[in-house]
Design a protein around this motif. Structure first.
Motif, PDB file in Angstrom:
ATOM      1  N   LYS A 249      18.688  65.594  -6.522  1.00  0.00           N
ATOM      2  CA  LYS A 249      18.078  66.415  -5.453  1.00  0.00           C
ATOM      3  C   LYS A 249      16.738  66.979  -5.903  1.00  0.00           C
ATOM      4  CE  LYS A 249      22.373  67.766  -3.143  1.00  0.00           C
ATOM      5  NZ  LYS A 249      23.256  68.889  -2.755  1.00  0.00           N
TER       6      LYS A 249
ATOM      7  N   GLY B 259      20.637  58.475  15.146  1.00  0.00           N
ATOM      8  CA  GLY B 259      19.956  58.408  13.865  1.00  0.00           C
ATOM      9  C   GLY B 259      20.306  57.142  13.121  1.00  0.00           C
TER      10      GLY B 259
ATOM     11  N   ARG C   8      14.083  63.021  13.944  1.00  0.00           N
ATOM     12  CA  ARG C   8      15.274  62.812  13.103  1.00  0.00           C
ATOM     13  C   ARG C   8      15.137  61.546  12.266  1.00  0.00           C
ATOM     14  NH1 ARG C   8      20.152  63.355  11.389  1.00  0.00           N
ATOM     15  NH2 ARG C   8      21.872  61.908  11.794  1.00  0.00           N
TER      16      ARG C   8
ATOM     17  N   SER D 285      12.594  61.965   9.376  1.00  0.00           N
ATOM     18  CA  SER D 285      13.075  62.775   8.253  1.00  0.00           C
ATOM     19  C   SER D 285      14.072  61.977   7.406  1.00  0.00           C
ATOM     20  CB  SER D 285      13.723  64.066   8.762  1.00  0.00           C
ATOM     21  OG  SER D 285      14.938  63.792   9.446  1.00  0.00           O
ATOM     22  N   GLN D 286      14.888  61.154   8.056  1.00  0.00           N
ATOM     23  CA  GLN D 286      15.841  60.330   7.315  1.00  0.00           C
ATOM     24  C   GLN D 286      15.119  59.291   6.463  1.00  0.00           C
ATOM     25  OE1 GLN D 286      18.414  59.227  10.822  1.00  0.00           O
ATOM     26  NE2 GLN D 286      20.059  59.779   9.428  1.00  0.00           N
TER      27      GLN D 286
ATOM     28  N   SER E   9      13.489  60.837   3.475  1.00  0.00           N
ATOM     29  CA  SER E   9      14.447  61.279   2.447  1.00  0.00           C
ATOM     30  C   SER E   9      14.886  60.128   1.545  1.00  0.00           C
ATOM     31  CB  SER E   9      15.673  61.915   3.113  1.00  0.00           C
ATOM     32  OG  SER E   9      16.527  60.923   3.674  1.00  0.00           O
TER      33      SER E   9
ATOM     34  N   ASN F 206      26.742  57.708   7.574  1.00  0.00           N
ATOM     35  CA  ASN F 206      25.447  58.377   7.698  1.00  0.00           C
ATOM     36  C   ASN F 206      24.749  58.385   6.345  1.00  0.00           C
ATOM     37  OD1 ASN F 206      23.310  60.191   8.019  1.00  0.00           O
ATOM     38  ND2 ASN F 206      24.465  61.476   9.436  1.00  0.00           N
TER      39      ASN F 206
ATOM     40  N   ASP G 100      22.402  60.204   5.380  1.00  0.00           N
ATOM     41  CA  ASP G 100      22.129  61.580   4.935  1.00  0.00           C
ATOM     42  C   ASP G 100      23.209  62.055   3.965  1.00  0.00           C
ATOM     43  OD1 ASP G 100      20.143  61.341   6.788  1.00  0.00           O
ATOM     44  OD2 ASP G 100      20.928  62.816   8.194  1.00  0.00           O
ATOM     45  N   ASP G 101      24.455  61.708   4.277  1.00  0.00           N
ATOM     46  CA  ASP G 101      25.570  62.123   3.416  1.00  0.00           C
ATOM     47  C   ASP G 101      25.472  61.468   2.044  1.00  0.00           C
ATOM     48  OD1 ASP G 101      26.521  63.544   5.604  1.00  0.00           O
ATOM     49  OD2 ASP G 101      27.846  61.916   6.251  1.00  0.00           O
TER      50      ASP G 101
ATOM     51  N   VAL H 224      22.667  60.254   0.586  1.00  0.00           N
ATOM     52  CA  VAL H 224      21.500  60.797  -0.130  1.00  0.00           C
ATOM     53  C   VAL H 224      21.836  62.163  -0.701  1.00  0.00           C
ATOM     54  CG1 VAL H 224      19.149  61.682   0.191  1.00  0.00           C
ATOM     55  CG2 VAL H 224      19.793  59.474   1.171  1.00  0.00           C
ATOM     56  N   ASN H 225      22.551  62.964   0.053  1.00  0.00           N
ATOM     57  CA  ASN H 225      22.896  64.308  -0.396  1.00  0.00           C
ATOM     58  C   ASN H 225      23.836  64.282  -1.595  1.00  0.00           C
ATOM     59  OD1 ASN H 225      22.994  67.283  -0.019  1.00  0.00           O
ATOM     60  ND2 ASN H 225      25.136  66.880   0.455  1.00  0.00           N
TER      61      ASN H 225
ATOM     62  N   ALA I 176      19.034  59.299  -3.117  1.00  0.00           N
ATOM     63  CA  ALA I 176      18.343  58.196  -2.436  1.00  0.00           C
ATOM     64  C   ALA I 176      18.268  56.967  -3.325  1.00  0.00           C
ATOM     65  CB  ALA I 176      16.938  58.633  -2.019  1.00  0.00           C
TER      66      ALA I 176
END
Length: 803
Positions: free
Chosen positions: A7, A47, A107, A110-111, A114, A591, A593-594, A596-597, A601
């Protein structure tokens, strides 16, 4: 060394890249250019899912490698944002499509950011931006000027549920691909683009480009070039003829009836002669409820109605033959009429059997049955007067010459490709910049008045009569004719979603130009696109449409090359972990995003490239993802074993050079999975050896960087290397150093390999022989036996024959 904190690292480097414009392409550079293109996405409300980054990561790998190789790289991104999904969502949720689009784009962007893609965001485009669609409208007007845009009554695919006309590619199995509702046929006055004028060039110019073979094949099959003849059959009681296109004029003596599309104009023109006209109309009514898919499906039962009262005359033998109508003949293909040869065509054979029509064998090679059709290409012509005894190929030439000599038709090339239906009766699309005047006909909106803006409206729902919602805005519709000044009306149909995506790659070269589509200098510098990757679902229509527009602009002198893309590749989908296509309805969407979090990435990118053959579909695996995370953690820990030296470790040098060669080749050939596998193998070598030099690690980071850019930039920075990694140079390998100094050769005794020995690359044969005969396994097999022969094949094998 601190732990790997994805992160912190990824946020840091994404901020640096943004602030420094690291990936900004320059239109004025001394470097060689490289234009890498991915299909811009449709920004939906859901997304991204993890399938979307796969093609973007692949071309990002290529783009990052090219920059390190000294190229000025254009790798842009934008939004294909007009179209039905957004409009349907807007209608359902009572939100204006413009607001929905802005939200979805925010959206998506931003994805994408990231995940760390090296897009040049200064060139971002949006097909719904008036500054963009001004030029989409401009291209349409140029097409109109050249006679390539015209309006015509056309039967179209109509979705009663969505209340919209659908292109053929939007109909799947007879149903609307969006709502799943049954599609019917409906006649509408439509704008058409004459893509058929470019059919031959669209085939021939495929020789100019580097497309994977299946993509070329799809293009050719869709265009569907056929060589044959157009033949005229006279109609009894009239002075008119019906034109028929056939690829098999050699079978004309076997034509025992004729079949017309139910919409054929000849039916209404001569209805006074048709004794069962009411029956014909009733059948036509039923046919109009069917989609083209249903009409042409081979497995369905044949239906039809004879036109009683008129006949056709076979020009080859002057015999009267019945005329039928049937749904399997389409007005949009060929001439909308076929000569039926049931002796040698499966579909005609089934129809003739159903309605007890004559069947005549004209190609010798089997019984007159459904199966006989397969024997026609290599057979001998029979029952065909002056063609008897000829081979099929000779008979084709002979009959075409005879037809032309007797003015009964002509040699002709036909295409399955049909002109592009360009109208949509919806709100969320580019307004078509045309005005209809009762005196002047269709008149262009003056170019200086472009863009013709989409009006702001509160109600953008489709009308019940199938007209565009724009038709309900009198203050927008009613205008004056630009030519004569009299009252006139604007076109209320909008363009299809395909419009904006047919030239977007050109706008990326000069996206802020308000004077022209793009400057000549920018187009000349950047075009053609060097490498274009996208889904197989777009390698037919989108590719065809964009090639057509590009060729048209080439003819207009706007672009310098006849083809837009030099290389086109395609990727397989990432499926859900249940091996099905990812979709909300299946509940298997993952998703990014999940990911990457939780994993980072770089882990997502590495896994997307390592998951399997890039060109094939593969299921998502949580275990595979975790494995890639462990790999990156091990890369991070290499900092603990690095020593300060600018030379390769001697024991590792061969493997390093082999890896440079392997990774360089694999990145260029869509073999990302094997490239990463070789980097994993070299990582094992590093750890097995226990220490590595700064030079070893520098090279390793450069090779991994295109796949995992954040972690490699961070380690590079930690090593104190200047300048930053993204400004460095791609490593080169020495071919001589890719050859192992120690090789393994098998030892064969009486024809069977019993063991192997390690030898130096250039070791003397006497030394190798000594090693062989000291080997414990060899000693065991030859003990007490007489050696008859020894044969050493240098660097390959050592053979021993004993008795």
């Amino acid at each position: 060394m601190k732990n790997y904190d994805h992160k912190l690292i990824e946020g840091k480097w994404q901020k640096i890249w943004d602030e420094e414009d690291t990936f900004k392409a320059n239109n004025d550079s001394d470097k060689p250019k490289y234009y890498a293109l991915v299909e811009f996405p449709y920004p939906s409300g859901e997304g991204l899912h993890v399938g979307h980054p796969r093609p973007y990561t692949a071309l990002d790998v290529v783009s990052r490698k090219r920059r390190l190789e000294g190229y000025n790289v254009l790798f842009p991104m934008g939004w294909d944002a007009f179209g039905l999904p957004t409009e349907n969502y807007a209608i359902k949720n009572k939100i204006h499509p413009k607001i929905v689009t802005e939200k979805n784009i925010k959206r998506f962007k931003s994805q994408l950011k990231s995940i760390g893609f090296s897009f040049d965001w200064s060139r971002e485009i949006n097909t719904t931006d008036p500054n963009y669609y001004k030029w989409t409208q401009w291209i349409f007007l140029k097409l109109f000027d050249k006679g390539l845009a015209y309006k015509e009554e056309m039967p179209i695919n109509w979705c009663p549920s969505c209340k919209i006309g659908l292109a053929n590619e939007e109909v799947v199995g007879g149903h609307c691909e969006r709502c799943g509702g049954e599609v019917i046929r409906k006649v509408k006055n439509q704008w058409m683009l004459k893509i058929t004028e470019y059919a031959e060039r669209l085939i021939n110019d495929l020789d100019m480009v580097d497309y994977i073979e299946r993509v070329k094949l799809q293009q050719k099959n869709w265009i569907g070039k056929s060589d044959g003849a157009e033949v005229e059959f006279k109609i009894s009681k009239t002075n008119e003829t019906i034109k028929v296109f056939t690829t098999r004029p050699d079978t004309i003596f076997g034509a025992t009836y004729m079949v017309l599309a139910p919409e054929h104009k000849i039916i209404d023109q001569h209805k006074e002669y048709i004794e069962n006209f009411d029956e014909v109309l009733a059948y036509r009514e039923e046919v109009m409820k069917k989609s083209e898919f249903e009409r042409t499906e081979l497995s369905k039962e044949k239906t039809g109605v004879e036109l009683k009262g008129i006949k056709a005359i076979n020009p080859a033998n002057n015999k009267m033959i019945p005329i039928w109508i049937s749904d399997y003949v389409l007005i949009t293909y060929g001439t909308g009429a076929v000569m039926a040869v049931p002796g040698h065509d499966e579909r005609d054979w089934e129809f003739a059997n159903k309605f007890n029509l004559p069947i005549v064998e004209v190609i010798k090679g089997g019984d007159v049955t459904k199966e006989a059709y397969t024997n026609t290409e290599n057979g001998i012509v029979v029952n065909s007067d002056f063609l008897n005894g000829l081979t099929v190929n000779k008979a084709k030439e002979e009959i075409i010459n005879w037809i032309e000599k007797n003015k009964l038709g002509k040699r002709k090339i036909n295409y399955k490709l049909r002109d592009w239906v360009f109208s949509r009766q919806r709100y969320w699309g580019e307004p078509i910049p045309m005005i209809y005047c009762e005196d002047c006909g269709w008149v262009k909106v003056p170019e200086e008045e472009l863009p013709l803006l989409l009006p702001e409206v509160e109600n953008y729902e489709p009308t019940d009569n199938g007209e565009s919602p724009l038709a309900n805005i009198p203050e927008w519709v009613n205008t004056t004719c630009p030519k004569c000044g009299k009252p006139a009306k604007r076109e209320t149909d909008t363009m299809p979603q395909w419009a904006g995506s047919s030239w977007y790659f050109l706008r990326y070269t000069d996206p802020h130009n308000d004077q022209e589509l793009a400057s000549k200098e920018a187009l000349d510098y950047w075009m053609p696109v060097d490498w274009y990757n996208g889904g197989m679902e777009h390698t037919t229509l989108h590719l065809l449409y964009s090639r057509f527009w590009h060729k048209f602009l080439y003819d207009c002198g706007v672009v310098k090359d006849p083809e837009p893309y030099m290389k086109r590749t395609s990727h397989g989908m990432i499926l859900g972990n249940n091996n099905e296509k990812m979709s909300k309805s299946r509940g298997n969407v993952i998703n990014p995003d999940d990911i990457v979090n939780e994993y980072g990435a770089d882990t997502l990118r590495t896994y997307e490239m390592f998951i399997g053959d890039f060109e094939k579909s593969v299921p998502w695996s949580e275990n595979g993802l975790k494995g890639c995370r462990r790999f990156l953690e091990r890369v991070w820990k290499l900092q603990d074993i690095v020593i300060d030296s600018n030379e390769y470790t001697k024991a590792l040098e061969t493997n390093i050079h082999k890896t440079i060669k392997k990774v360089s080749f694999d990145y260029e050939n869509l073999k990302f999975n094997t490239a990463i596998a070789s980097l994993m193998s070299l990582l094992n070598d590093f750890n097995d050896y226990g220490r590595i030099t700064k030079k070893d690690l520098e090279t390793y980071l450069l090779l991994l960087n295109p796949v995992a850019p954040h972690i490699t930039e961070e380690i590079w920075s930690n090593l104190g290397i200047k300048p930053s990694l993204n400004k460095s140079v791609w490593p080169k390998y020495d071919e001589a150093k890719t050859i192992d100094e120690i090789i393994e050769i098998p030892v064969q005794i009486n024809g069977r390999v019993r063991t192997t020995i390690n030898v130096e690359l250039n070791e003397e044969e006497s030394s190798i022989r000594e090693k062989v005969f000291k080997n414990d396994i060899v000693v065991k097999f030859i003990e007490g036996k007489k050696i008859i022969k020894e044969i050493y094949v240098p660097r390959k094998i050592f053979n021993i024959v004993v008795k």
